[in-house]
Write a protein that holds these residues in place. Structure first.
Motif, PDB file in Angstrom:
ATOM      1  N   ALA A   1       0.840  -1.192   0.000  1.00 59.01           N
ATOM      2  CA  ALA A   1       0.000   0.000   0.000  1.00 59.01           C
ATOM      3  C   ALA A   1       0.881   1.250   0.000  1.00 59.01           C
ATOM      4  N   TRP A   2       0.341   2.282  -0.616  1.00 55.81           N
ATOM      5  CA  TRP A   2       0.963   3.597  -0.571  1.00 55.81           C
ATOM      6  C   TRP A   2       0.147   4.489   0.355  1.00 55.81           C
ATOM      7  N   TYR A   3       0.834   5.139   1.261  1.00 55.84           N
ATOM      8  CA  TYR A   3       0.234   6.110   2.165  1.00 55.84           C
ATOM      9  C   TYR A   3       0.914   7.456   1.941  1.00 55.84           C
ATOM     10  N   ARG A   4       0.259   8.494   2.400  1.00 52.29           N
ATOM     11  CA  ARG A   4       0.887   9.800   2.377  1.00 52.29           C
ATOM     12  C   ARG A   4       0.502  10.577   3.632  1.00 52.29           C
ATOM     13  N   ARG A   5       1.383  11.484   3.999  1.00 51.94           N
ATOM     14  CA  ARG A   5       1.124  12.378   5.125  1.00 51.94           C
ATOM     15  C   ARG A   5       1.498  13.780   4.696  1.00 51.94           C
ATOM     16  N   ALA A   6       0.490  14.603   4.588  1.00 49.99           N
ATOM     17  CA  ALA A   6       0.712  15.997   4.241  1.00 49.99           C
ATOM     18  C   ALA A   6       1.018  16.793   5.506  1.00 49.99           C
TER      19      ALA A   6
ATOM     20  N   ALA B   1       3.000  15.886  -0.159  1.00 46.37           N
ATOM     21  CA  ALA B   1       3.050  15.051   1.045  1.00 46.37           C
ATOM     22  C   ALA B   1       4.312  14.202   1.009  1.00 46.37           C
ATOM     23  N   ALA B   2       4.583  13.565   2.137  1.00 43.53           N
ATOM     24  CA  ALA B   2       5.558  12.483   2.174  1.00 43.53           C
ATOM     25  C   ALA B   2       4.809  11.192   1.862  1.00 43.53           C
ATOM     26  N   TYR B   3       5.313  10.443   0.927  1.00 40.57           N
ATOM     27  CA  TYR B   3       4.666   9.201   0.487  1.00 40.57           C
ATOM     28  C   TYR B   3       5.464   8.001   0.993  1.00 40.57           C
ATOM     29  N   TYR B   4       4.736   7.055   1.543  1.00 37.31           N
ATOM     30  CA  TYR B   4       5.346   5.868   2.132  1.00 37.31           C
ATOM     31  C   TYR B   4       4.714   4.613   1.535  1.00 37.31           C
ATOM     32  N   CYS B   5       5.509   3.584   1.358  1.00 36.92           N
ATOM     33  CA  CYS B   5       4.918   2.306   1.003  1.00 36.92           C
ATOM     34  C   CYS B   5       4.992   1.370   2.205  1.00 36.92           C
ATOM     35  N   LYS B   6       4.024   0.494   2.265  1.00 38.74           N
ATOM     36  CA  LYS B   6       3.913  -0.469   3.351  1.00 38.74           C
ATOM     37  C   LYS B   6       3.656  -1.842   2.765  1.00 38.74           C
ATOM     38  N   ALA B   7       4.369  -2.830   3.250  1.00 36.62           N
ATOM     39  CA  ALA B   7       4.157  -4.213   2.840  1.00 36.62           C
ATOM     40  C   ALA B   7       3.512  -4.965   3.992  1.00 36.62           C
ATOM     41  N   GLU B   8       2.427  -5.639   3.706  1.00 36.60           N
ATOM     42  CA  GLU B   8       1.700  -6.393   4.721  1.00 36.60           C
ATOM     43  C   GLU B   8       1.922  -7.887   4.511  1.00 36.60           C
ATOM     44  N   THR B   9       2.248  -8.581   5.588  1.00 38.94           N
ATOM     45  CA  THR B   9       2.377 -10.029   5.542  1.00 38.94           C
ATOM     46  C   THR B   9       1.419 -10.613   6.563  1.00 38.94           C
TER      47      THR B   9
END
Length: 115
Positions: A35-40, A91-99
């Motif tokens: 998933a891609w998240y962002r925080r403005a 924003a700062a964009y982050y990716c997250k990997a879920e297992t």
């Protein structure tokens, strides 16, 4: 354990495009969802888009029709193609990997859209 490194951020004018990359290493075969998240600035973190190992995708209403998430299995890299960028996409964009066991986050990449 999965390690993630984002890249591709930068400064772009309103209406422009950027493609963010999320390169994974480690035990990538246990990843179920990326998933891609962002925080403005001054705002809470927001889920932007996600993609499952089967290719099912989700998008926030604010980016539907403008952003596209994709993956390159051979390269263990996930992408976020961002078109028609708006200043509110800054924003700062982050990716997250879920297992099945835990989540892993990258350190983020900054996107700045000027008006």
């Amino acid at each position: 354990q999965v390690e993630l490194v984002e890249s591709g951020g930068g400064l772009v004018q309103s209406g422009g495009s950027l493609t963010l990359s999320c390169a994974a290493s480690g035990n990538i075969f246990i990843i179920n969802v990326v998933a891609w998240y962002r925080r403005a600035p001054g705002k809470q973190r927001e889920l932007v888009s996600s993609i499952t190992i089967g290719g099912s995708t989700t998008y926030a209403d604010s980016v539907k029709g403008r952003f596209t998430i994709s993956k390159d299995n051979a390269m263990a890299t996930w992408y976020l193609q961002m078109n028609s960028l708006k200043p509110e996409d800054t924003a700062a964009y982050y990716c997250k990997a879920e297992t099945d066991w835990d989540d892993s986050w990258g350190k983020g990449t900054l996107v700045n859209v000027s008006s």
